[in-house]
Design a protein around this motif. Structure first.
Motif, PDB file in Angstrom:
ATOM      1  N   HIS A   1     104.448  23.576  27.769  1.00  0.00           N
ATOM      2  CA  HIS A   1     104.017  24.547  26.756  1.00  0.00           C
ATOM      3  C   HIS A   1     104.635  24.194  25.411  1.00  0.00           C
ATOM      4  CE1 HIS A   1     103.091  26.676  30.509  1.00  0.00           C
ATOM      5  NE2 HIS A   1     102.086  27.157  29.808  1.00  0.00           N
ATOM      6  N   ILE A   2     103.758  23.973  24.453  1.00  0.00           N
ATOM      7  CA  ILE A   2     104.155  23.499  23.123  1.00  0.00           C
ATOM      8  C   ILE A   2     103.893  24.589  22.100  1.00  0.00           C
ATOM      9  CG2 ILE A   2     103.777  21.739  21.360  1.00  0.00           C
ATOM     10  CD1 ILE A   2     102.359  20.830  24.585  1.00  0.00           C
ATOM     11  N   LEU A   3     104.926  24.933  21.345  1.00  0.00           N
ATOM     12  CA  LEU A   3     104.767  25.889  20.234  1.00  0.00           C
ATOM     13  C   LEU A   3     104.510  25.103  18.960  1.00  0.00           C
ATOM     14  CD1 LEU A   3     105.057  28.834  19.074  1.00  0.00           C
ATOM     15  CD2 LEU A   3     107.430  28.234  18.602  1.00  0.00           C
ATOM     16  N   SER A   4     103.486  25.498  18.244  1.00  0.00           N
ATOM     17  CA  SER A   4     103.177  24.851  16.973  1.00  0.00           C
ATOM     18  C   SER A   4     102.497  25.879  16.069  1.00  0.00           C
ATOM     19  CB  SER A   4     102.288  23.617  17.200  1.00  0.00           C
ATOM     20  OG  SER A   4     102.161  22.868  16.002  1.00  0.00           O
ATOM     21  N   ILE A   5     101.826  25.394  15.040  1.00  0.00           N
ATOM     22  CA  ILE A   5     101.098  26.282  14.131  1.00  0.00           C
ATOM     23  C   ILE A   5      99.602  26.063  14.302  1.00  0.00           C
ATOM     24  CG2 ILE A   5     102.935  26.537  12.437  1.00  0.00           C
ATOM     25  CD1 ILE A   5     101.673  24.274  10.833  1.00  0.00           C
ATOM     26  N   ASP A   6      98.825  27.103  14.018  1.00  0.00           N
ATOM     27  CA  ASP A   6      97.377  27.024  14.248  1.00  0.00           C
ATOM     28  C   ASP A   6      96.738  25.876  13.472  1.00  0.00           C
ATOM     29  OD1 ASP A   6      97.904  28.263  11.838  1.00  0.00           O
ATOM     30  OD2 ASP A   6      96.416  29.862  12.089  1.00  0.00           O
ATOM     31  N   TYR A   7      97.278  25.578  12.297  1.00  0.00           N
ATOM     32  CA  TYR A   7      96.715  24.484  11.476  1.00  0.00           C
ATOM     33  C   TYR A   7      96.718  23.164  12.241  1.00  0.00           C
ATOM     34  CZ  TYR A   7      96.699  20.811   7.896  1.00  0.00           C
ATOM     35  OH  TYR A   7      96.421  19.680   7.175  1.00  0.00           O
TER      36      TYR A   7
END
Length: 260
Positions: A200-206
Motif C-alpha cells: 500500500h503506497i501513499l501518494s498524491i492524486d496528481y
C-alpha cells in the motif's frame, strides 16, 4: 467545508475590493483631468468607499494574521535535491506517519508501506527558524489530495523503476539503489519485495492519476481517496509536533543512492 467557504468568501471579497479600488482610482484621475468640483454627491461616494475599504482591510488583516501564524521552528535550512534531500525526506516521512495514523483511526485492514512524493511538488525551501502557515502555502501551493493505492510487488518494482529513471523522488518506507536508471537492491521495511504481495503506497492524486509521468500507478489493484489535502495535513502534523516540543529536522540516510 465551513472553513473552506469562509476562505473563499474572503478571497472573493479581496478580489472584488481590488477591482473596486481600481475603479475608484480611475474616477479620481478623471476628476483631476476635468477639474470637477467636489460636491456633496462625490463626498458621499467617498464615504461609501471608505466604509468598503475598511471592510476589506478588516478581512486582509485577518488573512495576514492567519498566514503569519507560527507553526513550528526548523533547526536548519533544508532544500530539495536528487537522489534524496533532507526536505523531501522530511515531507515523505511525515506523510508516512499521517497515512499510518489514518489507517489506524479508520480501522483499515492494512497500513501504509511506502510513500512517494515528487520533489517537483515542493516549491520552496524550508528556511532555518520560525515556520509560518504562509510558508507552508508557499512550499506546497497545490491542492493535492492524499490517496492510498494497493499494488502487487511486481508492479511496485516497475513504479520504483520510474523513480530511478527520474533520478530519485521523495520516498519513505523503502530503500533502493539507482543503476542505469533502474531501481536495484530494493528493500521495503527492510525486506526484499514479494512479487505477489500487495503493498500500500501513499501518494498524491496528481501522481496517481499519471501526473509527473508516473504512468506505473495505472496498474494499481486498489484505490482509496483519503479526502485530505496534503498541505492541510502537513500543517497539522508540524503544529502538533511543535506543541510536543519537537522541531522540524531531517537527515540524509541513504534511502536512495547511486550504485557505481
Amino acid at each position: 467545508m465551513k472553513s473552506h467557504l469562509h476562505k473563499s468568501l474572503k478571497l472573493l471579497l479581496l478580489l472584488f475590493a481590488l477591482s473596486a479600488c481600481s475603479v475608484t482610482q480611475k474616477n479620481s484621475n478623471s476628476t483631476r483631468q476635468s477639474n470637477y468640483k467636489i460636491d456633496s454627491h462625490m463626498d458621499s461616494s467617498s464615504k461609501k468607499d471608505t466604509v468598503f475599504t475598511n471592510v476589506i482591510e478588516s478581512y486582509k488583516s485577518q488573512l495576514d494574521g492567519e498566514m503569519n501564524e507560527l507553526l513550528s521552528v526548523s533547526d536548519e535550512a533544508m532544500l530539495t535535491g536528487k537522489p534524496e534531500s533532507k526536505l523531501s525526506n522530511y515531507i515523505a516521512d511525515a506523510m508516512l506517519s499521517i497515512g499510518k495514523e489514518f489507517c489506524l483511526e479508520n480501522k483499515l485492514s492494512h497500513s501504509v508501506d511506502i510513500v512517494i512524493m515528487n520533489q517537483g511538488g515542493i516549491r520552496t525551501a524550508m528556511p532555518k527558524g520560525e515556520i509560518t502557515k504562509g510558508r507552508m502555502f508557499e512550499m506546497l501551493p497545490f491542492k493535492n489530495k492524499l490517496v492510498i493505492v494497493g499494488m502487487k510487488g511486481h508492479d511496485l518494482n516497475i513504479l520504483l523503476n520510474q523513480v530511478a529513471e527520474f533520478g530519485g523522488e521523495g520516498i519513505s518506507g523503502v530503500k533502493m539503489g539507482i543503476k542505469d536508471e533502474k531501481a536495484v537492491d530494493i528493500l521495503v521495511n527492510g525486506a526484499p519485495v514479494d512479487l505477489e504481495k500487495v503493498y500500500h503506497i501513499l501518494s498524491i492524486d496528481y501522481l496517481v492519476n499519471g501526473g509527473g509521468e508516473f504512468s506505473a500507478f495505472a496498474t494499481r489493484e486498489t484505490f482509496r481517496h483519503l479526502h485530505l489535502k496534503l498541505r492541510s495535513e502537513m500543517i497539522k502534523y508540524i503544529s502538533r509536533d511543535y506543541k510536543k516540543g519537537k522541531h522540524i529536522s531531517a537527515e540524509l540516510d541513504g534511502r536512495i543512492y547511486h550504485v557505481e
